[in-house]
Design a protein around this motif. Sequence first.
Motif, mmCIF file in Angstrom:
data_model
loop_
_atom_site.group_PDB
_atom_site.id
_atom_site.type_symbol
_atom_site.label_atom_id
_atom_site.label_comp_id
_atom_site.label_asym_id
_atom_site.label_seq_id
_atom_site.Cartn_x
_atom_site.Cartn_y
_atom_site.Cartn_z
ATOM 1 N N SER A 211 43.950 -3.221 48.464
ATOM 2 C CA SER A 211 42.956 -2.479 48.206
ATOM 3 C C SER A 211 41.537 -3.207 47.920
ATOM 4 O O SER A 211 40.522 -2.769 47.584
ATOM 5 C CB SER A 211 43.501 -1.896 46.945
ATOM 6 N N GLY A 212 41.648 -4.451 48.165
ATOM 7 C CA GLY A 212 40.474 -5.352 48.141
ATOM 8 C C GLY A 212 40.056 -5.865 46.932
ATOM 9 O O GLY A 212 39.175 -6.471 46.436
ATOM 10 N N GLY A 213 41.271 -6.009 46.008
ATOM 11 C CA GLY A 213 41.140 -6.600 44.802
ATOM 12 C C GLY A 213 41.279 -7.970 44.626
ATOM 13 O O GLY A 213 41.196 -8.378 45.653
ATOM 14 N N ALA A 214 41.571 -8.615 43.561
ATOM 15 C CA ALA A 214 41.753 -10.085 43.421
ATOM 16 C C ALA A 214 42.804 -10.580 43.983
ATOM 17 O O ALA A 214 43.959 -9.869 44.350
ATOM 18 C CB ALA A 214 41.723 -10.401 41.943
ATOM 19 N N ARG A 215 42.966 -11.791 44.456
ATOM 20 C CA ARG A 215 43.925 -12.336 44.842
ATOM 21 C C ARG A 215 45.003 -12.634 43.940
ATOM 22 O O ARG A 215 44.764 -13.038 42.682
ATOM 23 C CB ARG A 215 43.543 -13.800 45.534
ATOM 24 N N VAL A 216 46.380 -12.174 44.100
ATOM 25 C CA VAL A 216 47.387 -12.324 43.162
ATOM 26 C C VAL A 216 48.446 -13.250 43.903
ATOM 27 O O VAL A 216 48.597 -13.126 45.185
ATOM 28 C CB VAL A 216 48.056 -10.982 42.945
ATOM 29 N N ARG A 217 49.290 -13.764 43.103
ATOM 30 C CA ARG A 217 50.552 -14.618 43.719
ATOM 31 C C ARG A 217 51.644 -13.553 44.093
ATOM 32 O O ARG A 217 51.690 -12.759 43.130
ATOM 33 C CB ARG A 217 50.940 -15.519 42.932
ATOM 34 N N SER A 218 51.865 -13.506 45.131
ATOM 35 C CA SER A 218 52.936 -12.865 45.811
ATOM 36 C C SER A 218 53.757 -13.221 46.984
ATOM 37 O O SER A 218 53.449 -14.460 47.222
ATOM 38 C CB SER A 218 52.135 -11.401 46.216
ATOM 39 N N PHE A 219 54.668 -12.447 47.402
ATOM 40 C CA PHE A 219 55.502 -13.209 48.297
ATOM 41 C C PHE A 219 55.260 -12.260 49.901
ATOM 42 O O PHE A 219 56.047 -11.465 50.220
ATOM 43 C CB PHE A 219 56.961 -12.921 47.959
ATOM 44 N N CYS A 220 54.027 -12.635 50.328
ATOM 45 C CA CYS A 220 53.425 -11.847 51.248
ATOM 46 C C CYS A 220 54.194 -12.566 52.531
ATOM 47 O O CYS A 220 54.679 -13.731 52.689
ATOM 48 C CB CYS A 220 51.954 -12.267 51.637
ATOM 49 N N SER A 221 54.757 -11.617 53.497
ATOM 50 C CA SER A 221 55.242 -12.190 54.754
ATOM 51 C C SER A 221 54.000 -12.433 55.767
ATOM 52 O O SER A 221 53.060 -11.936 55.740
ATOM 53 C CB SER A 221 55.815 -10.829 55.159
ATOM 54 N N ALA A 222 54.507 -13.410 56.840
ATOM 55 C CA ALA A 222 53.415 -13.695 57.804
ATOM 56 C C ALA A 222 53.361 -12.283 58.600
ATOM 57 O O ALA A 222 54.076 -11.504 58.751
ATOM 58 C CB ALA A 222 54.277 -14.803 58.518
ATOM 59 N N PRO A 223 52.211 -12.301 59.220
ATOM 60 C CA PRO A 223 51.879 -11.188 60.149
ATOM 61 C C PRO A 223 52.696 -11.282 61.353
ATOM 62 O O PRO A 223 53.449 -12.310 61.725
ATOM 63 C CB PRO A 223 50.515 -11.312 60.702
ATOM 64 N N PRO A 224 53.330 -10.068 61.694
ATOM 65 C CA PRO A 224 54.334 -10.123 62.828
ATOM 66 C C PRO A 224 53.807 -10.724 64.073
ATOM 67 O O PRO A 224 52.390 -10.598 64.456
ATOM 68 C CB PRO A 224 54.617 -8.515 63.042
ATOM 69 N N PRO A 225 54.659 -11.447 64.874
ATOM 70 C CA PRO A 225 54.144 -12.037 66.175
ATOM 71 C C PRO A 225 53.664 -11.060 67.113
ATOM 72 O O PRO A 225 53.948 -9.844 67.166
ATOM 73 C CB PRO A 225 55.402 -12.720 66.660
#
Length: 111
Positions: A21-35
């Motif tokens: 949504s454009g908010g602040a950076r937050v620590r999360s468990f983002c997955s890598a973009p799909p190949p």
Amino acid sequence: PAALVSLMRAAGGGRRCRDPSGGARVRSFCSAPPPQPVIAAKEPFPVELQSGKTYIWCTCGHSKRQPFCDGAHKKEAPGLSPLRFTPARDGPALLCGCKRTETPPYCDGSH
């Protein structure tokens, strides 16, 4: 799940990702973009298909046997899998070479 998140945080897991949504950076468990597939050709591959026969169409773009799979995705594009298909009728077909079609494995003019 909460215990796993706590364990991963304690081990330094996770990374900072921007909130969509454009908010602040937050620590999360983002997955890598799909190949993403590479463009094997900027035009379709004309082929003769046989009804009832199963074909394996390359989705990654790395196969040396375009438009069909030779297993190159295992090394070059882990995470992408070929598409198995069985045509309903005999005859010529145009199989996608750019790997961006909305009607895989058939060319839709996306190139």
